[in-house]
Design a protein around this motif. Structure first.
Motif, PDB file in Angstrom:
ATOM      1  N   LYS A  63       0.859  -1.202   0.000  1.00  0.00           N
ATOM      2  CA  LYS A  63       0.000   0.000   0.000  1.00  0.00           C
ATOM      3  C   LYS A  63       0.881   1.231   0.000  1.00  0.00           C
ATOM      4  O   LYS A  63       1.846   1.323   0.757  1.00  0.00           O
ATOM      5  CB  LYS A  63      -0.889   0.048   1.245  1.00  0.00           C
ATOM      6  N   GLY A  64       0.516   2.193  -0.807  1.00  0.00           N
ATOM      7  CA  GLY A  64       1.219   3.462  -0.835  1.00  0.00           C
ATOM      8  C   GLY A  64       0.329   4.574  -0.308  1.00  0.00           C
ATOM      9  O   GLY A  64      -0.884   4.399  -0.147  1.00  0.00           O
ATOM     10  N   ILE A  65       0.958   5.714  -0.049  1.00  0.00           N
ATOM     11  CA  ILE A  65       0.250   6.910   0.388  1.00  0.00           C
ATOM     12  C   ILE A  65       0.564   8.027  -0.594  1.00  0.00           C
ATOM     13  O   ILE A  65       1.716   8.223  -0.975  1.00  0.00           O
ATOM     14  CB  ILE A  65       0.694   7.330   1.808  1.00  0.00           C
ATOM     15  N   VAL A  66      -0.473   8.725  -1.005  1.00  0.00           N
ATOM     16  CA  VAL A  66      -0.328   9.919  -1.832  1.00  0.00           C
ATOM     17  C   VAL A  66      -0.667  11.096  -0.929  1.00  0.00           C
ATOM     18  O   VAL A  66      -1.711  11.105  -0.278  1.00  0.00           O
ATOM     19  CB  VAL A  66      -1.285   9.890  -3.043  1.00  0.00           C
ATOM     20  N   ASN A  67       0.215  12.087  -0.879  1.00  0.00           N
ATOM     21  CA  ASN A  67       0.030  13.264  -0.035  1.00  0.00           C
ATOM     22  C   ASN A  67       0.101  14.495  -0.944  1.00  0.00           C
ATOM     23  O   ASN A  67       1.089  14.672  -1.662  1.00  0.00           O
ATOM     24  CB  ASN A  67       1.126  13.312   1.031  1.00  0.00           C
ATOM     25  N   ILE A  68      -0.939  15.312  -0.903  1.00  0.00           N
ATOM     26  CA  ILE A  68      -1.009  16.510  -1.743  1.00  0.00           C
ATOM     27  C   ILE A  68      -1.376  17.708  -0.884  1.00  0.00           C
ATOM     28  O   ILE A  68      -2.288  17.627  -0.055  1.00  0.00           O
ATOM     29  CB  ILE A  68      -2.050  16.333  -2.867  1.00  0.00           C
ATOM     30  N   SER A  69      -0.676  18.800  -1.087  1.00  0.00           N
ATOM     31  CA  SER A  69      -1.062  20.062  -0.461  1.00  0.00           C
ATOM     32  C   SER A  69      -1.082  21.142  -1.533  1.00  0.00           C
ATOM     33  O   SER A  69      -0.311  21.104  -2.489  1.00  0.00           O
ATOM     34  CB  SER A  69      -0.117  20.432   0.687  1.00  0.00           C
TER      35      SER A  69
END
Length: 147
Positions: A63-69
């Motif tokens: 599982k990966g995590i995508v982080n966007i700001s």
């Protein structure tokens, strides 16, 4: 507690990104319309179990995590709220829908989503960002490795 978890989340991410530079390009950004959009995708095992639990994220070697700001392109670089919809597609064309969670902590606003992957899989991300009548599309790709 959440503020501390956020600081630890990103501090740990920074340490891990340095340590695994051969696996990751690190955090990046693109200027899209009125925004500076920061993004990163990484394996969920890079975060501590306690932090994953705080954010409702599943830790797994697959599982990966995508982080966007999203920051407004001005002298203040103010964090922005938006509606994010996106997909991740592998090279075979298999598509996953990304379900973003908004996290607001003080002045910081960011969006987290999880994605499944296999070892050495390249995922192409396409994310639509909407704020009022302003629409922009963020596109990037990331190669993932199983720990």
């Amino acid at each position: 507690m959440k503020k501390l978890a956020s600081i630890l989340f990103f501090a740990l991410a920074g340490i891990t990104f340095s340590a695994h530079s051969e696996q990751m390009q690190g955090a990046q950004y693109k200027e899209l319309g009125p925004w500076q959009v920061h993004y990163i995708a990484f394996p969920s095992t890079f975060i501590q179990p306690r932090i994953a639990k705080t954010y409702g994220l599943e830790r797994s070697g697959y599982k990966g995590i995508v982080n966007i700001s999203i920051l407004k392109k001005d002298t203040d670089a103010t964090a922005q709220t938006a509606i994010l919809k996106g997909t991740a597609k592998n090279l075979l064309g298999n598509k996953q829908t990304l379900d973003f969670k908004e996290v607001i902590e003080g002045d910081a606003i960011y969006y987290l989503a999880q994605v499944d992957f296999t070892n050495e899989e390249i995922l192409r991300f396409e994310i639509e960002i909407q704020q009022g009548n302003q629409f922009q599309k963020l596109q990037f790709q990331q190669k993932f490795y199983v720990d």
